[in-house]
Design a protein around this motif. Structure first.
Motif, PDB file in Angstrom:
ATOM      1  N   LEU A  45       0.936  -1.294   0.053  1.00  0.00           N
ATOM      2  CA  LEU A  45       0.101  -0.021   0.023  1.00  0.00           C
ATOM      3  C   LEU A  45       0.832   1.169  -0.045  1.00  0.00           C
ATOM      4  O   LEU A  45       0.377   2.313   0.242  1.00  0.00           O
ATOM      5  N   GLY A  46       2.295   0.932  -0.162  1.00  0.00           N
ATOM      6  CA  GLY A  46       2.984   2.367  -0.309  1.00  0.00           C
ATOM      7  C   GLY A  46       3.753   2.718   1.054  1.00  0.00           C
ATOM      8  O   GLY A  46       4.355   3.837   1.094  1.00  0.00           O
ATOM      9  N   TYR A  47       3.564   2.008   2.114  1.00  0.00           N
ATOM     10  CA  TYR A  47       4.179   2.302   3.513  1.00  0.00           C
ATOM     11  C   TYR A  47       5.525   1.898   3.720  1.00  0.00           C
ATOM     12  O   TYR A  47       5.636   0.763   3.183  1.00  0.00           O
ATOM     13  N   GLU A  48       6.242   2.567   4.390  1.00  0.00           N
ATOM     14  CA  GLU A  48       7.656   2.204   4.835  1.00  0.00           C
ATOM     15  C   GLU A  48       7.339   1.459   6.211  1.00  0.00           C
ATOM     16  O   GLU A  48       6.996   2.134   7.002  1.00  0.00           O
ATOM     17  N   VAL A  49       7.628   0.219   6.328  1.00  0.00           N
ATOM     18  CA  VAL A  49       7.487  -0.399   7.647  1.00  0.00           C
ATOM     19  C   VAL A  49       8.922  -0.112   8.384  1.00  0.00           C
ATOM     20  O   VAL A  49       9.887  -0.773   8.215  1.00  0.00           O
ATOM     21  N   ILE A  50       8.370   0.387   9.785  1.00  0.00           N
ATOM     22  CA  ILE A  50       9.333   0.382  10.657  1.00  0.00           C
ATOM     23  C   ILE A  50       9.259  -0.506  11.889  1.00  0.00           C
ATOM     24  O   ILE A  50       8.002  -0.590  12.573  1.00  0.00           O
ATOM     25  N   HIS A  51      10.113  -1.495  12.094  1.00  0.00           N
ATOM     26  CA  HIS A  51       9.743  -2.503  13.137  1.00  0.00           C
ATOM     27  C   HIS A  51      10.135  -2.036  14.534  1.00  0.00           C
ATOM     28  O   HIS A  51      11.119  -1.323  14.704  1.00  0.00           O
ATOM     29  N   LEU A  52       9.250  -2.132  15.225  1.00  0.00           N
ATOM     30  CA  LEU A  52       9.500  -1.590  16.772  1.00  0.00           C
ATOM     31  C   LEU A  52      10.110  -2.665  17.621  1.00  0.00           C
ATOM     32  O   LEU A  52       9.956  -3.767  17.444  1.00  0.00           O
ATOM     33  N   PRO A  53      11.498  -2.201  18.166  1.00  0.00           N
ATOM     34  CA  PRO A  53      12.108  -2.944  19.038  1.00  0.00           C
ATOM     35  C   PRO A  53      11.598  -3.471  20.281  1.00  0.00           C
ATOM     36  O   PRO A  53      10.845  -2.669  20.708  1.00  0.00           O
ATOM     37  N   ARG A  54      11.845  -4.712  20.572  1.00  0.00           N
ATOM     38  CA  ARG A  54      11.577  -5.285  21.902  1.00  0.00           C
ATOM     39  C   ARG A  54      12.199  -4.818  22.969  1.00  0.00           C
ATOM     40  O   ARG A  54      13.385  -5.324  23.598  1.00  0.00           O
ATOM     41  N   VAL A  55      11.981  -3.409  23.504  1.00  0.00           N
ATOM     42  CA  VAL A  55      12.653  -2.808  24.450  1.00  0.00           C
ATOM     43  C   VAL A  55      11.588  -2.136  25.360  1.00  0.00           C
ATOM     44  O   VAL A  55      10.252  -2.276  24.984  1.00  0.00           O
ATOM     45  N   SER A  56      12.038  -1.491  26.216  1.00  0.00           N
ATOM     46  CA  SER A  56      11.047  -0.886  27.432  1.00  0.00           C
ATOM     47  C   SER A  56      10.352   0.105  26.546  1.00  0.00           C
ATOM     48  O   SER A  56      10.770   0.701  25.501  1.00  0.00           O
ATOM     49  N   VAL A  57       9.116   0.434  27.127  1.00  0.00           N
ATOM     50  CA  VAL A  57       8.073   1.349  26.605  1.00  0.00           C
ATOM     51  C   VAL A  57       8.616   2.947  26.591  1.00  0.00           C
ATOM     52  O   VAL A  57       8.259   3.202  25.531  1.00  0.00           O
ATOM     53  N   THR A  58       9.403   3.057  27.409  1.00  0.00           N
ATOM     54  CA  THR A  58      10.240   4.614  27.347  1.00  0.00           C
ATOM     55  C   THR A  58      11.058   4.742  26.037  1.00  0.00           C
ATOM     56  O   THR A  58      10.953   5.570  25.233  1.00  0.00           O
ATOM     57  N   GLU A  59      11.836   3.279  25.658  1.00  0.00           N
ATOM     58  CA  GLU A  59      12.630   3.394  24.650  1.00  0.00           C
ATOM     59  C   GLU A  59      11.938   3.183  23.572  1.00  0.00           C
ATOM     60  O   GLU A  59      12.358   3.747  22.212  1.00  0.00           O
ATOM     61  N   ARG A  60      10.964   2.553  23.529  1.00  0.00           N
ATOM     62  CA  ARG A  60       9.937   2.505  22.165  1.00  0.00           C
ATOM     63  C   ARG A  60       9.434   3.833  21.909  1.00  0.00           C
ATOM     64  O   ARG A  60       9.706   4.245  20.766  1.00  0.00           O
ATOM     65  N   ALA A  61       8.985   4.602  22.702  1.00  0.00           N
ATOM     66  CA  ALA A  61       8.432   5.863  22.362  1.00  0.00           C
ATOM     67  C   ALA A  61       9.503   6.868  22.067  1.00  0.00           C
ATOM     68  O   ALA A  61       9.329   7.453  21.021  1.00  0.00           O
ATOM     69  N   ASP A  62      10.689   6.701  22.452  1.00  0.00           N
ATOM     70  CA  ASP A  62      11.868   7.548  22.268  1.00  0.00           C
ATOM     71  C   ASP A  62      12.173   7.165  20.701  1.00  0.00           C
ATOM     72  O   ASP A  62      12.533   8.010  19.829  1.00  0.00           O
ATOM     73  N   PHE A  63      12.112   5.931  20.321  1.00  0.00           N
ATOM     74  CA  PHE A  63      12.580   5.233  18.936  1.00  0.00           C
ATOM     75  C   PHE A  63      11.318   6.076  17.942  1.00  0.00           C
ATOM     76  O   PHE A  63      11.836   6.316  16.784  1.00  0.00           O
ATOM     77  N   VAL A  64      10.266   5.612  18.463  1.00  0.00           N
ATOM     78  CA  VAL A  64       9.190   6.286  17.436  1.00  0.00           C
ATOM     79  C   VAL A  64       9.498   7.601  17.013  1.00  0.00           C
ATOM     80  O   VAL A  64       9.203   8.146  15.874  1.00  0.00           O
ATOM     81  N   LEU A  65       9.421   8.574  18.083  1.00  0.00           N
ATOM     82  CA  LEU A  65       9.817   9.883  17.940  1.00  0.00           C
ATOM     83  C   LEU A  65      10.866  10.318  17.194  1.00  0.00           C
ATOM     84  O   LEU A  65      10.877  11.319  16.222  1.00  0.00           O
ATOM     85  N   ALA A  66      11.817   9.715  17.538  1.00  0.00           N
ATOM     86  CA  ALA A  66      13.323   9.902  16.730  1.00  0.00           C
ATOM     87  C   ALA A  66      13.264   9.630  15.269  1.00  0.00           C
ATOM     88  O   ALA A  66      13.588  10.352  14.373  1.00  0.00           O
ATOM     89  N   SER A  67      12.640   8.536  14.945  1.00  0.00           N
ATOM     90  CA  SER A  67      12.258   8.101  13.836  1.00  0.00           C
ATOM     91  C   SER A  67      11.383   9.149  12.932  1.00  0.00           C
ATOM     92  O   SER A  67      11.612   9.422  11.788  1.00  0.00           O
ATOM     93  N   LEU A  68      10.388   9.505  13.592  1.00  0.00           N
ATOM     94  CA  LEU A  68       9.363  10.408  12.640  1.00  0.00           C
ATOM     95  C   LEU A  68      10.347  11.920  12.593  1.00  0.00           C
ATOM     96  O   LEU A  68      10.270  12.535  11.640  1.00  0.00           O
ATOM     97  N   ALA A  69      11.017  12.301  13.517  1.00  0.00           N
ATOM     98  CA  ALA A  69      11.840  13.371  13.361  1.00  0.00           C
ATOM     99  C   ALA A  69      12.794  13.186  12.320  1.00  0.00           C
ATOM    100  O   ALA A  69      12.989  14.159  11.503  1.00  0.00           O
ATOM    101  N   ALA A  70      13.649  12.182  12.156  1.00  0.00           N
ATOM    102  CA  ALA A  70      14.506  11.883  11.135  1.00  0.00           C
ATOM    103  C   ALA A  70      13.703  11.777   9.662  1.00  0.00           C
ATOM    104  O   ALA A  70      14.139  12.385   8.770  1.00  0.00           O
ATOM    105  N   ALA A  71      12.500  11.353   9.667  1.00  0.00           N
ATOM    106  CA  ALA A  71      11.679  11.244   8.365  1.00  0.00           C
ATOM    107  C   ALA A  71      11.294  12.681   7.922  1.00  0.00           C
ATOM    108  O   ALA A  71      10.925  12.822   6.556  1.00  0.00           O
ATOM    109  N   THR A  72      11.099  13.499   8.836  1.00  0.00           N
ATOM    110  CA  THR A  72      10.451  14.978   8.350  1.00  0.00           C
ATOM    111  C   THR A  72      11.630  15.945   8.190  1.00  0.00           C
ATOM    112  O   THR A  72      11.323  17.223   8.121  1.00  0.00           O
ATOM    113  N   ARG A  73      12.756  15.658   8.326  1.00  0.00           N
ATOM    114  CA  ARG A  73      13.916  16.613   8.201  1.00  0.00           C
ATOM    115  C   ARG A  73      14.150  16.791   6.751  1.00  0.00           C
ATOM    116  O   ARG A  73      13.936  15.990   5.839  1.00  0.00           O
TER     117      ARG A  73
END
Length: 180
Positions: free
Chosen positions: A152-180
């Motif tokens: 469907l044209g999406y880029e799949v980013i796999h969530l790492p199996r880490v703590s929820v804090t690290e997961r949230a950091d990962f998602v936000l950093a990935s989105l920040a990188a994608a919008t630069r």
């Protein structure tokens, strides 16, 4: 802004999406709960039959309708909105059940290019009154989404199996990188 700030969290049932959503909400982001859980709660309360263990097709159609309303309601808001499942999940489910291609159900409704995929995580998987299916079904659904999202044209980013804090950091950093 439009769909560029609407972020889909999808993947394996029981993979930690709801926990991640709660963490993102605690950090001040807008979040939208999974349509399926809201439908199940409504149907159980009203004695309805659009339940995955009674009428899966009716349930999938209802999920698609609710996800579309959620998407429309958030489309013009500022800032990130995170969705615990959404139109893609409902459309892929409907395709699996009825053969209607997911792309037809989705029309032009889009999420952010990066879709975050929760992998199967048997160590944290739990069933409850709103999630009655087992791990095998959850993995089969995950595998369908894994194929459908790129198709469907999406880029799949796999969530790492880490703590929820690290997961949230990962998602936000990935989105920040994608919008630069």
């Amino acid at each position: 802004m439009g769909h560029h700030q609407l972020v889909l969290l999808t993947g394996c049932s029981g993979g930690g999406k709801s926990t991640l959503l709660a963490e993102l909400a605690a950090r001040g982001h807008r979040v939208v709960e999974e349509p399926g859980r809201r439908i199940v709660a409504e149907e159980l309360a009203s004695g309805g039959s659009a339940l995955p263990w009674i009428d899966m097709v009716a349930f999938a159609r209802r999920a698609l309708e609710m996800a579309r309303q959620d998407h429309t309601a958030a489309a013009d808001l500022e800032g990130w909105t995170f969705f615990d499942r959404g139109l893609v999940d409902a459309a892929v489910g409907l395709e699996h059940l009825t053969g209607t291609p997911a792309v037809e159900s989705l029309a032009s409704d889009r999420y952010h290019q990066r879709v975050f995929m929760a992998p199967p995580w048997p160590g944290i998987y739990r069933t409850d009154s709103e999630r009655r299916h087992g791990m095998d079904e959850a993995v089969a659904e995950y595998e369908r989404l894994l194929v459908a999202c790129p198709a469907l044209g999406y880029e799949v980013i796999h969530l790492p199996r880490v703590s929820v804090t690290e997961r949230a950091d990962f998602v936000l950093a990935s989105l920040a990188a994608a919008t630069r």
